[in-house]
Enzyme design. Structure first.
Site, mmCIF file in Angstrom:
data_model
loop_
_atom_site.group_PDB
_atom_site.id
_atom_site.type_symbol
_atom_site.label_atom_id
_atom_site.label_comp_id
_atom_site.label_asym_id
_atom_site.label_seq_id
_atom_site.Cartn_x
_atom_site.Cartn_y
_atom_site.Cartn_z
ATOM 1 N N TRP A 101 47.756 37.220 38.047
ATOM 2 C CA TRP A 101 47.092 35.917 37.925
ATOM 3 C C TRP A 101 48.041 34.882 37.328
ATOM 4 O O TRP A 101 48.107 33.743 37.788
ATOM 5 C CB TRP A 101 45.813 36.019 37.091
ATOM 6 C CG TRP A 101 44.789 36.898 37.741
ATOM 7 C CD1 TRP A 101 44.245 38.049 37.228
ATOM 8 C CD2 TRP A 101 44.168 36.727 39.033
ATOM 9 N NE1 TRP A 101 43.348 38.595 38.118
ATOM 10 C CE2 TRP A 101 43.277 37.805 39.222
ATOM 11 C CE3 TRP A 101 44.297 35.765 40.042
ATOM 12 C CZ2 TRP A 101 42.509 37.945 40.387
ATOM 13 C CZ3 TRP A 101 43.526 35.909 41.194
ATOM 14 C CH2 TRP A 101 42.648 36.988 41.359
ATOM 15 N N ASP A 171 44.362 30.646 30.883
ATOM 16 C CA ASP A 171 43.398 31.265 31.780
ATOM 17 C C ASP A 171 42.650 32.316 30.954
ATOM 18 O O ASP A 171 43.224 33.318 30.540
ATOM 19 C CB ASP A 171 44.147 31.921 32.955
ATOM 20 C CG ASP A 171 43.212 32.585 33.964
ATOM 21 O OD1 ASP A 171 41.995 32.684 33.690
ATOM 22 O OD2 ASP A 171 43.709 33.005 35.031
ATOM 23 N N LYS A 195 33.080 37.134 35.024
ATOM 24 C CA LYS A 195 33.394 38.286 34.174
ATOM 25 C C LYS A 195 32.547 38.298 32.906
ATOM 26 O O LYS A 195 31.902 39.287 32.606
ATOM 27 C CB LYS A 195 34.884 38.309 33.836
ATOM 28 C CG LYS A 195 35.724 38.839 34.991
ATOM 29 C CD LYS A 195 36.693 37.868 35.549
ATOM 30 C CE LYS A 195 37.325 38.403 36.833
ATOM 31 N NZ LYS A 195 38.412 37.578 37.296
HETATM 32 C C1 LIG Z 1 39.353 37.061 38.105
HETATM 33 C C2 LIG Z 1 40.477 36.262 37.606
HETATM 34 C C3 LIG Z 1 41.000 35.176 38.315
HETATM 35 C C4 LIG Z 1 40.497 34.782 39.683
HETATM 36 O O1 LIG Z 1 39.280 34.169 39.580
HETATM 37 P P1 LIG Z 1 38.540 33.525 40.843
HETATM 38 O O2 LIG Z 1 37.329 32.948 40.187
HETATM 39 O O3 LIG Z 1 38.248 34.655 41.790
HETATM 40 O O4 LIG Z 1 39.429 32.509 41.433
HETATM 41 C C5 LIG Z 1 42.013 34.449 37.748
HETATM 42 N N1 LIG Z 1 42.504 34.769 36.539
HETATM 43 C C6 LIG Z 1 42.046 35.824 35.837
HETATM 44 C C7 LIG Z 1 42.633 36.124 34.491
HETATM 45 C C8 LIG Z 1 41.016 36.596 36.347
HETATM 46 O O5 LIG Z 1 40.559 37.638 35.640
#
Ligand SMILES: *Cc1c(COP(=O)(O)O)cnc(C)c1O
Length: 359
Positions: A101, A171, A195
């Protein structure tokens, strides 16, 4: 029968939240309709979104000089939205590459300006958080990006990089609301909801006000933070139902005692799994020491056939989605906020039994 779902996302939601949503499915309050059916311009819905924002501000202690935005497009859209809005002075940004990511954020931003890699842990399949050499930080960067918790590899930052006047961007998709964070240390925090916050389709951005309003000329209207900030996340139809569920999740967290209590529970919950992994003759955690995530726990047997057998037998025992990411192999137990302690207990018990039968 409800299963224990160890999926990396979308993931489990608290049962209390689902029950409350079920109770309110046909009629929210005395509105005569489901939240899903409400006009986002209605008085009823305005009251919902206002209270969810207030709830998030309270739970995360978000300072007044930050805006909360309820958007769509997932964390992945933020990989572009952040540079389009923030890479506006020197057209440079710093990145720490701690996984897939973080790397995607880096690659997308590289389309809009000069991106500098401060450190990477790719040499060991991202199984650790690299040391950061402060002399490599660019004081002229428009922002400094980290992925706080690395969902695929099961690592997390414990110490934040000291970036001085350079806004720190994080993030937090897979760790938001799992423990208290000092929001004032960040210029921008973003997370996909699926999540720890609610259903897929909602993306939350918490952004310091001075970072809004200087988007690049070419920025699509829908990718401009200012448009969403000026319109209270109602420039277009926001993900209304997801926002409502986030409100219920926040209520659940407040009731238990807030993020301090949430963190205690998450530590107490991860402990038996890691301690079993450290003593097991069959299973091995792929991350060591202080970099271990409380949310995502990858582990392997070292034998692909045994891994596959474990995943399939676990599923039969009601422990689902425990297969690891294809780039790590093995297994991964995602144990977000809503995974009950009993879920981890059941998993450890099952691993113990599997070990006894297969060693
Ligand atoms: C799941 C995740 C993403 C991707 O998220 P989307 O909502 O599917 O775009 C990005 N960064 C992290 C750390 C994630 O866990």
């Amino acid at each position: 029968m409800r299963v224990y779902n160890f999926s990396a996302g979308p993931a489990m939601l608290p049962e209390e939240v689902l029950k409350r949503a079920a109770d309110e499915m046909l009629e929210y309050g005395t509105s005569g309709q489901s939240v899903m059916e409400m006009s986002h311009r209605s008085k009823e819905y305005q009251a919902i979104i206002d209270s969810v924002e207030a709830g998030l501000r309270e739970v995360m202690s978000i300072p007044d000089n930050y805006k909360v935005l309820f958007l769509q497009g997932g964390a992945s859209s933020q990989f572009a939205m952040i540079p389009l809005n923030l890479m506006n002075k020197n057209h440079k940004a710093d990145f720490v590459i701690t996984g897939q990511w973080a790397n995607k954020a880096y690659q997308e931003a590289s389309r809009y300006g000069k991106c500098n890699v401060i450190a990477s842990s790719k040499d060991k399949t991202f199984s650790y958080i690299p040391e950061l050499d402060k002399s490599k930080f660019d004081p002229e960067a428009d922002y400094f990006h980290i992925c706080y918790n690395n969902t695929i590899y099961g690592t997390r930052f414990n110490e934040l990089p000291e970036t001085g006047d350079v806004p720190l961007v994080a993030d937090m998709s897979s760790c938001i609301l799992s423990e208290p964070v000092d929001v004032s240390k960040f210029g921008l925090i973003y997370a996909g909801a699926q999540k720890n916050m609610g259903p897929a389709g909602l993306t939350v951005v918490i952004i310091r006000e001075d970072l809004i309003g200087n988007a690049m000329e070419m920025t699509p209207t829908m990718f401009n933070y200012k448009i969403h900030a000026d319109n209270g996340s109602m420039y277009n139809t926001p993900p209304t139902y997801g926002i409502y569920i986030l409100g219920l999740v926040l209520g659940w967290i407040k009731e238990m005692g807030g993020l301090t209590e949430m963190e205690k529970r998450n530590k107490r919950k991860a402990e038996p799994l890691y301690s079993f992994l450290d003593s097991s003759k069959l299973f091995k955690a792929t991350v060591q020491g202080k970099d271990r995530s409380l949310m995502n726990v990858p582990f392997v047997t070292g034998n692909e056939e045994l891994d596959a057998k474990f995943v399939s037998e676990a599923k039969k025992a009601g422990l689902i989605n425990i297969k690891g990411h294809r780039t790590v192999g093995g297994m991964r137990a995602s144990i977000y906020n809503a995974m009950p302690y009993e879920g981890v207990e059941k998993l450890v018990e099952f691993m113990r039994k599997f070990e006894a039968e297969n060693v």
